[in-house]
Design an enzyme around this catalytic site. Structure first.
Site, mmCIF file in Angstrom:
data_model
loop_
_atom_site.group_PDB
_atom_site.id
_atom_site.type_symbol
_atom_site.label_atom_id
_atom_site.label_comp_id
_atom_site.label_asym_id
_atom_site.label_seq_id
_atom_site.Cartn_x
_atom_site.Cartn_y
_atom_site.Cartn_z
ATOM 1 N N LYS A 71 2.260 -14.415 -0.936
ATOM 2 C CA LYS A 71 3.559 -14.697 -0.478
ATOM 3 C C LYS A 71 4.615 -13.808 -1.008
ATOM 4 O O LYS A 71 4.975 -13.902 -2.138
ATOM 5 C CB LYS A 71 3.893 -16.052 -0.415
ATOM 6 C CG LYS A 71 5.152 -16.454 0.438
ATOM 7 C CD LYS A 71 4.698 -16.348 1.833
ATOM 8 C CE LYS A 71 5.687 -16.935 2.843
ATOM 9 N NZ LYS A 71 5.349 -16.807 4.183
ATOM 10 N N SER B 259 1.867 -11.735 3.150
ATOM 11 C CA SER B 259 2.799 -12.423 4.103
ATOM 12 C C SER B 259 4.109 -12.515 3.601
ATOM 13 O O SER B 259 4.450 -13.158 2.412
ATOM 14 C CB SER B 259 2.222 -13.841 4.323
ATOM 15 O OG SER B 259 2.955 -14.590 5.632
ATOM 16 N N ALA B 260 5.042 -12.047 4.398
ATOM 17 C CA ALA B 260 6.559 -12.203 3.712
ATOM 18 C C ALA B 260 7.478 -13.135 4.416
ATOM 19 O O ALA B 260 7.256 -13.678 5.615
ATOM 20 C CB ALA B 260 7.382 -10.900 4.190
ATOM 21 N N GLN C 193 -3.094 -3.052 3.784
ATOM 22 C CA GLN C 193 -4.124 -4.056 3.505
ATOM 23 C C GLN C 193 -5.231 -3.445 4.459
ATOM 24 O O GLN C 193 -5.319 -3.887 5.635
ATOM 25 C CB GLN C 193 -3.568 -5.434 4.156
ATOM 26 C CG GLN C 193 -2.132 -5.891 3.105
ATOM 27 C CD GLN C 193 -1.392 -6.707 3.994
ATOM 28 O OE1 GLN C 193 -1.485 -7.823 4.532
ATOM 29 N NE2 GLN C 193 -0.260 -6.244 4.338
#
Length: 367
Positions: A164, A233-234, A353
């Site tokens: 994250k 994941s931002a 990714q």
């Protein structure tokens, strides 16, 4: 002598703030809240900058767990790694996955490498560091620390690294400019891609997937540079990276195993089948040979080339629906059909990714 045992529980949710399933399992003794190390979740938000469901879900979980951990809610987030991914387009079903870890006296008769989990945090980043070498280097350090926490020595035993990471807001960008520094982008939405990409490159550096030095200009440009196990994941709710390493370790007495494969595009069914086979499951996985599918984790993105196997796609040109939402729906449907369940974790935005347009897919089974 094995030292830890990891458990893994998937819980369906009725909404972003629904903690009833977790509370019920704690009340029944199925989950010891003091053993919770990480919680990964899919929420029915839009997955964008303004997706409030991620922060809402984390807040609800912290409030629910605080009394069991004898600490205020804001302290829970420092003890447990929470990664909420917004967006359950198509058949994807909202859920949370709870990882617990406890010390054990022996192996319990288990031989071979089993599922292990490790966690680490980077320092807080300055806004101008997002999407740049500082984020890459600090993430690499955190991945190495998380591997040690998991008891994983060989990078080949790492099958999924969930991160994250932060994003830029107008306030954060203004703060950087006020200090005389220029952020990587002036778009909050684009900053999510920069942060995800730099974080993924940090994983690749830590695991030896990239040998050469990386510069700022490589982020979102050198798509030949990627990690085959990174999932980033931002979100707006933090300014540091939370790193969760999942792999197999001979220091684990867990009843679970994890394997992975790499999708080369959004319709790469063969890779999903290979990921299932890596842990002894066929496609359409029900219980098989004493193995039961627990969950699948995958990344998805709209191919930056604008084509999938020679045919044009319109995901990058749609102003009504974000390309990440298209990609989650497409890849989620493919995986759900092959896995036999829609409660899978598919995260959008796969910069660095996996190969361009593709991404890693990891499978956890219970033996």
């Amino acid at each position: 002598m094995r030292t830890t045992s990891v458990d893994f529980i998937r819980i369906a949710t009725k909404g972003p703030g629904d903690v009833s399933g977790l509370a019920s399992m704690i009340a029944s003794g199925s989950i010891d809240p003091k053993s919770i190390l990480a919680v990964l979740g899919k929420t029915e938000g839009n997955g964008g900058v303004n997706d409030f469901t991620r922060e809402y879900a984390v807040s609800a979980l912290c409030v629910a767990l605080a009394p069991h951990l004898d600490m205020p809610p804001d302290g829970v987030e420092h003890r447990i790694a929470f990664v909420m991914s917004g967006g359950t387009e198509g058949v994807l079903s909202p859920h949370i996955t709870v990882f617990t870890r406890r010390s054990v006296a022996g192996s319990g008769g288990i031989s071979g490498k089993r599922l292990s989990i490790g966690m680490a945090h980077t320092r807080d980043f300055l806004p101008e560091e997002l999407g740049r070498r500082a984020q890459i280097e600090e993430t690499a350090k955190a991945v190495t620390a998380a591997m040690a926490d998991a008891g994983i020595k060989d990078p080949r035993d790492v099958h999924f690294v969930q991160i994250k990471c932060p994003l830029l807001t107008s306030d954060r960008m203004e703060a950087a400019v006020a200090r005389g520094n220029k952020p990587a982008t002036t778009s909050a939405y684009t900053s999510m891609a920069y942060s995800r990409g730099a974080s993924a490159l940090g994983v690749a550096v830590a695991l030896g997937e990239i040998k050469d030095a990386i510069c700022d200009a490589d982020v979102l440009r050198r798509y030949d540079l990627f990690s085959s196990v990174a999932s980033t994941s931002a979100g707006i709710e933090l300014m540091h990276n939370v790193v969760i390493v999942l792999g197999n370790s001979d220091m684990s007495a867990s009843p679970y195993e994890i394997g992975h494969a790499v999708m080369h595009d959004a319709i790469d069914a063969a890779a999903v089948i290979d990921a299932l086979k890596s842990v002894g499951l066929p496609a359409g996985a029900g219980p098989h040979a004493g193995r039961e599918l627990v969950n699948i984790f995958a990344k998805a993105e709209a191919s930056p080339s604008g084509t999938v196997r020679g045919f044009r796609h319109t995901m990058l040109e749609d102003t009504d629906i974000s390309s990440t939402r298209h990609a989650r729906a497409a890849v989620g449907g493919l995986i759900a059909g092959l896995a036999g369940t829609s409660a899978v974790y598919v995260s959008g935005g796969a910069e660095h990714q996996g190969p361009p347009g593709g991404g890693p897919v990891a499978v956890i089974v219970r033996l």
